[in-house]
Design a protein around this motif. Structure first.
Motif, PDB file in Angstrom:
ATOM      1  N   GLY A   8     112.671 -48.171 -15.640  1.00  0.00           N
ATOM      2  CA  GLY A   8     113.632 -47.304 -14.986  1.00  0.00           C
ATOM      3  C   GLY A   8     113.037 -46.098 -14.278  1.00  0.00           C
ATOM      4  O   GLY A   8     113.767 -45.350 -13.623  1.00  0.00           O
ATOM      5  N   GLY A   9     111.735 -45.909 -14.392  1.00  0.00           N
ATOM      6  CA  GLY A   9     111.111 -44.790 -13.701  1.00  0.00           C
ATOM      7  C   GLY A   9     111.039 -45.033 -12.204  1.00  0.00           C
ATOM      8  O   GLY A   9     111.354 -46.122 -11.717  1.00  0.00           O
ATOM      9  N   GLY A  10     110.637 -43.995 -11.463  1.00  0.00           N
ATOM     10  CA  GLY A  10     110.517 -44.133 -10.032  1.00  0.00           C
ATOM     11  C   GLY A  10     110.499 -42.796  -9.340  1.00  0.00           C
ATOM     12  O   GLY A  10     110.329 -41.753  -9.977  1.00  0.00           O
ATOM     13  N   VAL A  12     112.512 -40.035  -7.069  1.00  0.00           N
ATOM     14  CA  VAL A  12     113.879 -39.577  -6.824  1.00  0.00           C
ATOM     15  C   VAL A  12     113.820 -38.179  -6.220  1.00  0.00           C
ATOM     16  O   VAL A  12     112.890 -37.411  -6.503  1.00  0.00           O
ATOM     17  CB  VAL A  12     114.700 -39.599  -8.131  1.00  0.00           C
ATOM     18  N   SER A  17     119.377 -38.623  -9.955  1.00  0.00           N
ATOM     19  CA  SER A  17     119.481 -39.132 -11.327  1.00  0.00           C
ATOM     20  C   SER A  17     118.624 -40.379 -11.500  1.00  0.00           C
ATOM     21  O   SER A  17     118.391 -41.129 -10.553  1.00  0.00           O
ATOM     22  CB  SER A  17     120.933 -39.483 -11.645  1.00  0.00           C
ATOM     23  N   LEU A  18     118.188 -40.575 -12.724  1.00  0.00           N
ATOM     24  CA  LEU A  18     117.519 -41.806 -13.139  1.00  0.00           C
ATOM     25  C   LEU A  18     117.939 -42.113 -14.562  1.00  0.00           C
ATOM     26  O   LEU A  18     118.254 -41.201 -15.335  1.00  0.00           O
ATOM     27  CB  LEU A  18     115.990 -41.663 -13.104  1.00  0.00           C
ATOM     28  N   ARG A  19     117.899 -43.389 -14.903  1.00  0.00           N
ATOM     29  CA  ARG A  19     118.159 -43.809 -16.274  1.00  0.00           C
ATOM     30  C   ARG A  19     116.969 -44.607 -16.775  1.00  0.00           C
ATOM     31  O   ARG A  19     116.665 -45.675 -16.242  1.00  0.00           O
ATOM     32  CB  ARG A  19     119.415 -44.664 -16.363  1.00  0.00           C
ATOM     33  N   LEU A  20     116.309 -44.085 -17.782  1.00  0.00           N
ATOM     34  CA  LEU A  20     115.199 -44.783 -18.399  1.00  0.00           C
ATOM     35  C   LEU A  20     115.711 -45.637 -19.557  1.00  0.00           C
ATOM     36  O   LEU A  20     116.644 -45.249 -20.256  1.00  0.00           O
ATOM     37  CB  LEU A  20     114.154 -43.803 -18.921  1.00  0.00           C
ATOM     38  N   GLN A  82     119.337 -40.824 -19.917  1.00  0.00           N
ATOM     39  CA  GLN A  82     120.010 -40.560 -18.654  1.00  0.00           C
ATOM     40  C   GLN A  82     119.580 -39.179 -18.184  1.00  0.00           C
ATOM     41  O   GLN A  82     119.778 -38.191 -18.901  1.00  0.00           O
ATOM     42  CB  GLN A  82     121.528 -40.612 -18.834  1.00  0.00           C
ATOM     43  N   VAL A 114     107.927 -40.937 -13.671  1.00  0.00           N
ATOM     44  CA  VAL A 114     109.072 -40.335 -12.987  1.00  0.00           C
ATOM     45  C   VAL A 114     108.536 -39.259 -12.057  1.00  0.00           C
ATOM     46  O   VAL A 114     107.829 -38.349 -12.492  1.00  0.00           O
ATOM     47  CB  VAL A 114     110.074 -39.732 -13.983  1.00  0.00           C
TER      48      VAL A 114
END
Length: 118
Positions: A8-10, A12, A17-20, A82, A114
Protein backbone atom coordinates in the motif's frame (compact mmCIF):
# COMPACT_ATOMS: atom_id res chain seq x y z
CA UNK A 1 7.33 -19.70 8.76
CA UNK A 2 6.46 -16.28 10.14
CA UNK A 3 5.76 -13.59 7.59
CA UNK A 4 4.59 -10.00 7.78
CA UNK A 5 4.03 -8.56 4.32
CA UNK A 6 3.32 -4.86 3.98
CA UNK A 7 1.65 -3.26 0.99
CA UNK A 8 0.00 0.00 0.00
CA UNK A 9 2.96 2.37 0.05
CA UNK A 10 3.71 4.80 -2.73
CA UNK A 11 4.00 8.42 -3.78
CA UNK A 12 1.28 10.84 -2.69
CA UNK A 13 0.89 14.60 -2.67
CA UNK A 14 0.74 16.55 0.59
CA UNK A 15 -2.76 16.42 1.99
CA UNK A 16 -3.44 13.08 0.35
CA UNK A 17 -4.21 9.66 1.82
CA UNK A 18 -2.79 6.16 1.74
CA UNK A 19 -3.83 2.91 3.35
CA UNK A 20 -1.13 0.48 4.35
CA UNK A 21 -1.85 -3.21 4.92
CA UNK A 22 0.18 -5.87 6.67
CA UNK A 23 -0.75 -9.50 6.08
CA UNK A 24 0.47 -11.91 8.74
CA UNK A 25 1.09 -15.64 8.62
CA UNK A 26 2.91 -18.30 10.61
CA UNK A 27 1.74 -17.28 14.09
CA UNK A 28 -1.51 -16.80 16.03
CA UNK A 29 -2.30 -13.29 14.86
CA UNK A 30 -5.08 -12.61 17.37
CA UNK A 31 -2.66 -13.10 20.29
CA UNK A 32 -0.26 -10.41 19.12
CA UNK A 33 -0.37 -6.66 19.55
CA UNK A 34 0.39 -5.08 16.19
CA UNK A 35 2.25 -1.87 15.50
CA UNK A 36 3.46 0.31 12.70
CA UNK A 37 6.91 1.86 12.88
CA UNK A 38 8.57 4.18 10.42
CA UNK A 39 12.11 5.19 9.59
CA UNK A 40 13.09 8.24 7.59
CA UNK A 41 16.55 8.56 5.99
CA UNK A 42 19.13 9.39 8.63
CA UNK A 43 16.62 9.03 11.43
CA UNK A 44 15.94 6.39 14.07
CA UNK A 45 13.03 4.06 13.68
CA UNK A 46 10.00 5.43 15.55
CA UNK A 47 6.74 3.96 16.74
CA UNK A 48 3.75 5.33 14.85
CA UNK A 49 0.78 3.38 16.20
CA UNK A 50 -0.10 0.25 18.16
CA UNK A 51 -3.28 -1.77 18.44
CA UNK A 52 -3.85 -4.38 21.13
CA UNK A 53 -5.40 -7.82 20.76
CA UNK A 54 -8.93 -9.05 21.40
CA UNK A 55 -10.49 -5.81 22.62
CA UNK A 56 -8.51 -3.48 20.42
CA UNK A 57 -7.16 -0.31 21.95
CA UNK A 58 -5.13 1.99 19.74
CA UNK A 59 -2.33 4.36 20.66
CA UNK A 60 -0.59 6.88 18.44
CA UNK A 61 2.50 9.00 18.29
CA UNK A 62 1.68 12.65 18.84
CA UNK A 63 2.92 13.47 15.35
CA UNK A 64 0.18 11.38 13.69
CA UNK A 65 -2.67 11.63 16.21
CA UNK A 66 -5.86 12.71 14.50
CA UNK A 67 -4.53 11.92 11.02
CA UNK A 68 -3.68 8.19 11.14
CA UNK A 69 -5.90 5.28 12.18
CA UNK A 70 -4.69 1.78 12.96
CA UNK A 71 -7.10 -1.14 12.77
CA UNK A 72 -7.00 -4.91 12.60
CA UNK A 73 -9.07 -7.72 11.14
CA UNK A 74 -8.28 -10.91 13.04
CA UNK A 75 -10.26 -13.05 10.59
CA UNK A 76 -8.08 -11.77 7.73
CA UNK A 77 -4.92 -11.73 9.85
CA UNK A 78 -4.29 -8.20 8.66
CA UNK A 79 -3.48 -4.88 10.28
CA UNK A 80 -4.08 -1.58 8.52
CA UNK A 81 -2.83 1.97 8.79
CA UNK A 82 -5.09 4.59 7.25
CA UNK A 83 -3.05 7.74 6.73
CA UNK A 84 -4.87 10.99 5.98
CA UNK A 85 -3.70 14.58 5.54
CA UNK A 86 -0.22 13.34 4.78
CA UNK A 87 2.72 15.69 5.20
CA UNK A 88 6.20 15.62 3.66
CA UNK A 89 7.58 14.74 7.10
CA UNK A 90 5.59 11.50 6.97
CA UNK A 91 7.96 10.29 4.25
CA UNK A 92 9.62 7.11 5.50
CA UNK A 93 9.77 3.37 5.19
CA UNK A 94 6.87 1.96 7.19
CA UNK A 95 7.31 -1.34 8.99
CA UNK A 96 4.79 -3.74 10.45
CA UNK A 97 5.64 -5.17 13.89
CA UNK A 98 4.08 -7.97 15.95
CA UNK A 99 4.70 -8.67 19.63
CA UNK A 100 2.99 -10.88 22.19
CA UNK A 101 3.39 -10.51 25.96
CA UNK A 102 4.42 -14.15 26.22
CA UNK A 103 6.96 -13.94 23.40
CA UNK A 104 10.45 -12.55 23.88
CA UNK A 105 11.11 -11.92 20.20
CA UNK A 106 8.99 -9.65 18.01
CA UNK A 107 8.38 -10.06 14.30
CA UNK A 108 9.11 -7.42 11.68
CA UNK A 109 7.96 -6.94 8.12
CA UNK A 110 10.26 -5.91 5.29
CA UNK A 111 8.85 -2.38 5.03
CA UNK A 112 7.00 -0.32 2.45
CA UNK A 113 8.07 3.10 1.20
CA UNK A 114 5.78 6.10 1.66
CA UNK A 115 6.80 9.31 -0.06
CA UNK A 116 4.84 12.52 0.40
CA UNK A 117 5.88 15.09 -2.16
CA UNK A 118 4.45 17.49 -4.70
Amino acid sequence: QVQLVESGGGLVQPGGSLRLSCAASGFTFSNYAMSWYRQAPGEERELVATITTQIPVANYADSVKGRFTISRDNAKRTVYLQMNRLKPEDTAVYYCYAKADFSYYPYWGQGTQVTVSS
